[in-house]
Design a protein around this motif. Sequence first.
Motif, PDB file in Angstrom:
ATOM      1  N   ASP A 159      -7.105 -21.532  14.352  1.00 56.44           N
ATOM      2  CA  ASP A 159      -7.993 -21.516  15.521  1.00 56.44           C
ATOM      3  C   ASP A 159      -9.435 -21.202  15.152  1.00 56.44           C
ATOM      4  N   ILE A 160      -9.634 -20.451  14.068  1.00 55.53           N
ATOM      5  CA  ILE A 160     -10.968 -20.030  13.659  1.00 55.53           C
ATOM      6  C   ILE A 160     -11.394 -20.801  12.411  1.00 55.53           C
ATOM      7  N   ILE A 161     -12.634 -21.307  12.427  1.00 57.58           N
ATOM      8  CA  ILE A 161     -13.211 -21.971  11.261  1.00 57.58           C
ATOM      9  C   ILE A 161     -14.602 -21.400  11.021  1.00 57.58           C
ATOM     10  N   VAL A 208     -21.283 -13.857   8.754  1.00 52.38           N
ATOM     11  CA  VAL A 208     -21.266 -13.129   7.487  1.00 52.38           C
ATOM     12  C   VAL A 208     -22.272 -13.782   6.540  1.00 52.38           C
ATOM     13  N   ASP A 209     -22.983 -12.950   5.793  1.00 50.01           N
ATOM     14  CA  ASP A 209     -23.913 -13.428   4.774  1.00 50.01           C
ATOM     15  C   ASP A 209     -23.290 -13.222   3.408  1.00 50.01           C
ATOM     16  N   TYR A 210     -23.386 -14.255   2.572  1.00 51.90           N
ATOM     17  CA  TYR A 210     -22.864 -14.204   1.214  1.00 51.90           C
ATOM     18  C   TYR A 210     -24.010 -14.313   0.221  1.00 51.90           C
ATOM     19  N   VAL A 244     -16.212 -19.645  14.291  1.00 51.57           N
ATOM     20  CA  VAL A 244     -16.129 -20.203  15.638  1.00 51.57           C
ATOM     21  C   VAL A 244     -14.708 -20.647  15.928  1.00 51.57           C
ATOM     22  N   ASN A 245     -14.427 -20.838  17.206  1.00 51.68           N
ATOM     23  CA  ASN A 245     -13.170 -21.430  17.635  1.00 51.68           C
ATOM     24  C   ASN A 245     -13.204 -22.911  17.290  1.00 51.68           C
ATOM     25  N   ALA A 254     -11.715 -25.432  18.583  1.00 51.22           N
ATOM     26  CA  ALA A 254     -11.739 -26.357  19.719  1.00 51.22           C
ATOM     27  C   ALA A 254     -13.102 -26.412  20.420  1.00 51.22           C
ATOM     28  N   ASP A 255     -13.684 -25.255  20.713  1.00 55.53           N
ATOM     29  CA  ASP A 255     -14.921 -25.274  21.514  1.00 55.53           C
ATOM     30  C   ASP A 255     -16.183 -24.951  20.718  1.00 55.53           C
ATOM     31  N   ARG A 256     -16.015 -24.613  19.440  1.00 61.04           N
ATOM     32  CA  ARG A 256     -17.135 -24.292  18.543  1.00 61.04           C
ATOM     33  C   ARG A 256     -17.979 -23.107  19.020  1.00 61.04           C
ATOM     34  N   ARG A 257     -17.374 -22.225  19.796  1.00 61.32           N
ATOM     35  CA  ARG A 257     -18.051 -21.015  20.263  1.00 61.32           C
ATOM     36  C   ARG A 257     -17.748 -19.874  19.280  1.00 61.32           C
ATOM     37  N   PRO A 258     -18.737 -19.029  18.989  1.00 63.70           N
ATOM     38  CA  PRO A 258     -18.519 -17.922  18.055  1.00 63.70           C
ATOM     39  C   PRO A 258     -17.343 -17.042  18.464  1.00 63.70           C
ATOM     40  N   ARG A 259     -16.615 -16.580  17.455  1.00 66.22           N
ATOM     41  CA  ARG A 259     -15.478 -15.691  17.652  1.00 66.22           C
ATOM     42  C   ARG A 259     -15.646 -14.462  16.762  1.00 66.22           C
ATOM     43  N   PRO A 260     -15.214 -13.314  17.226  1.00 66.48           N
ATOM     44  CA  PRO A 260     -15.351 -12.091  16.422  1.00 66.48           C
ATOM     45  C   PRO A 260     -14.564 -12.175  15.113  1.00 66.48           C
ATOM     46  N   ILE A 261     -15.148 -11.595  14.083  1.00 62.31           N
ATOM     47  CA  ILE A 261     -14.466 -11.464  12.799  1.00 62.31           C
ATOM     48  C   ILE A 261     -13.522 -10.273  12.914  1.00 62.31           C
ATOM     49  N   SER A 262     -12.241 -10.510  12.660  1.00 61.28           N
ATOM     50  CA  SER A 262     -11.258  -9.432  12.799  1.00 61.28           C
ATOM     51  C   SER A 262     -10.077  -9.682  11.881  1.00 61.28           C
ATOM     52  N   GLY A 263      -9.130  -8.764  11.893  1.00 59.26           N
ATOM     53  CA  GLY A 263      -7.866  -8.909  11.182  1.00 59.26           C
ATOM     54  C   GLY A 263      -8.028  -9.116   9.688  1.00 59.26           C
ATOM     55  N   THR A 264      -7.233 -10.016   9.136  1.00 53.06           N
ATOM     56  CA  THR A 264      -7.216 -10.295   7.708  1.00 53.06           C
ATOM     57  C   THR A 264      -8.559 -10.805   7.213  1.00 53.06           C
ATOM     58  N   LEU A 265      -9.252 -11.569   8.055  1.00 52.89           N
ATOM     59  CA  LEU A 265     -10.572 -12.070   7.692  1.00 52.89           C
ATOM     60  C   LEU A 265     -11.539 -10.913   7.471  1.00 52.89           C
ATOM     61  N   LEU A 266     -11.568  -9.992   8.391  1.00 48.37           N
ATOM     62  CA  LEU A 266     -12.458  -8.826   8.273  1.00 48.37           C
ATOM     63  C   LEU A 266     -12.090  -7.982   7.040  1.00 48.37           C
ATOM     64  N   THR A 267     -10.817  -7.799   6.808  1.00 44.93           N
ATOM     65  CA  THR A 267     -10.361  -7.020   5.652  1.00 44.93           C
ATOM     66  C   THR A 267     -10.820  -7.670   4.349  1.00 44.93           C
ATOM     67  N   ALA A 268     -10.628  -8.974   4.221  1.00 42.11           N
ATOM     68  CA  ALA A 268     -11.020  -9.680   2.989  1.00 42.11           C
ATOM     69  C   ALA A 268     -12.529  -9.658   2.792  1.00 42.11           C
ATOM     70  N   LEU A 269     -13.276  -9.886   3.859  1.00 41.00           N
ATOM     71  CA  LEU A 269     -14.739  -9.866   3.746  1.00 41.00           C
ATOM     72  C   LEU A 269     -15.236  -8.476   3.377  1.00 41.00           C
ATOM     73  N   SER A 270     -14.598  -7.454   3.922  1.00 34.39           N
ATOM     74  CA  SER A 270     -14.995  -6.079   3.620  1.00 34.39           C
ATOM     75  C   SER A 270     -14.766  -5.735   2.160  1.00 34.39           C
ATOM     76  N   LYS A 271     -13.728  -6.300   1.545  1.00 36.37           N
ATOM     77  CA  LYS A 271     -13.456  -6.056   0.124  1.00 36.37           C
ATOM     78  C   LYS A 271     -14.528  -6.655  -0.779  1.00 36.37           C
ATOM     79  N   ALA A 272     -15.232  -7.659  -0.291  1.00 38.21           N
ATOM     80  CA  ALA A 272     -16.288  -8.307  -1.072  1.00 38.21           C
ATOM     81  C   ALA A 272     -17.670  -7.772  -0.725  1.00 38.21           C
ATOM     82  N   LEU A 273     -17.724  -6.811   0.198  1.00 32.76           N
ATOM     83  CA  LEU A 273     -19.004  -6.237   0.648  1.00 32.76           C
ATOM     84  C   LEU A 273     -19.594  -5.355  -0.442  1.00 32.76           C
ATOM     85  N   LYS A 274     -20.856  -5.599  -0.742  1.00 33.07           N
ATOM     86  CA  LYS A 274     -21.522  -4.793  -1.771  1.00 33.07           C
ATOM     87  C   LYS A 274     -22.971  -4.571  -1.372  1.00 33.07           C
TER      88      LYS A 274
END
Length: 144
Positions: A60-62, A96-98, A121-122, A124-144
């Motif tokens: 659902d999220i891309i 997220v900024d990389y 974003v979602n 289907a509708d291309r509307r922004p969606r909150p970063i959460s769950g496994t995505l947030l966990t993985a991004l947080s591990k790469a945060l520096k």
Amino acid sequence: MSSAKRALLTDYPICIELDTRWMDNDIYGHVNNVVYYSYFDTIVNRYLIEKAELDIHAGDIIGLIVNSHCNYHTSISFPDKLMGGLKVTRIGSSSVDYSLGIFKHGQELACAEGQMTHVFVNRADRRPRPISGTLLTALSKALK
């Protein structure tokens, strides 16, 4: 080529092996500038697929790239073996900024450095969606 201070491989918490391809070289005998953006995209998306379990085909999220930049320091060419460095520099509510680096295998100084911003974003509708769950966990591990 940029004369700016070059990043070190150790500046990046995530490192991913990359291969140059014959077709990456341009008529001048080095990897063409647009290919670096493909490397950046590969580094980020490989990490998101493998560590954040992002389902690029049916989820659902891309993530959509809304900004990108690259500084070139020194040339690379086929058949160089590469390391791609990844770090997250900011996590927002839906973006997220990389920071990314391209390194010749066995070298500590970046050949090129880039930045990218993903907005999640979602599908289907291309509307922004909150970063959460496994995505947030993985991004947080790469945060520096």
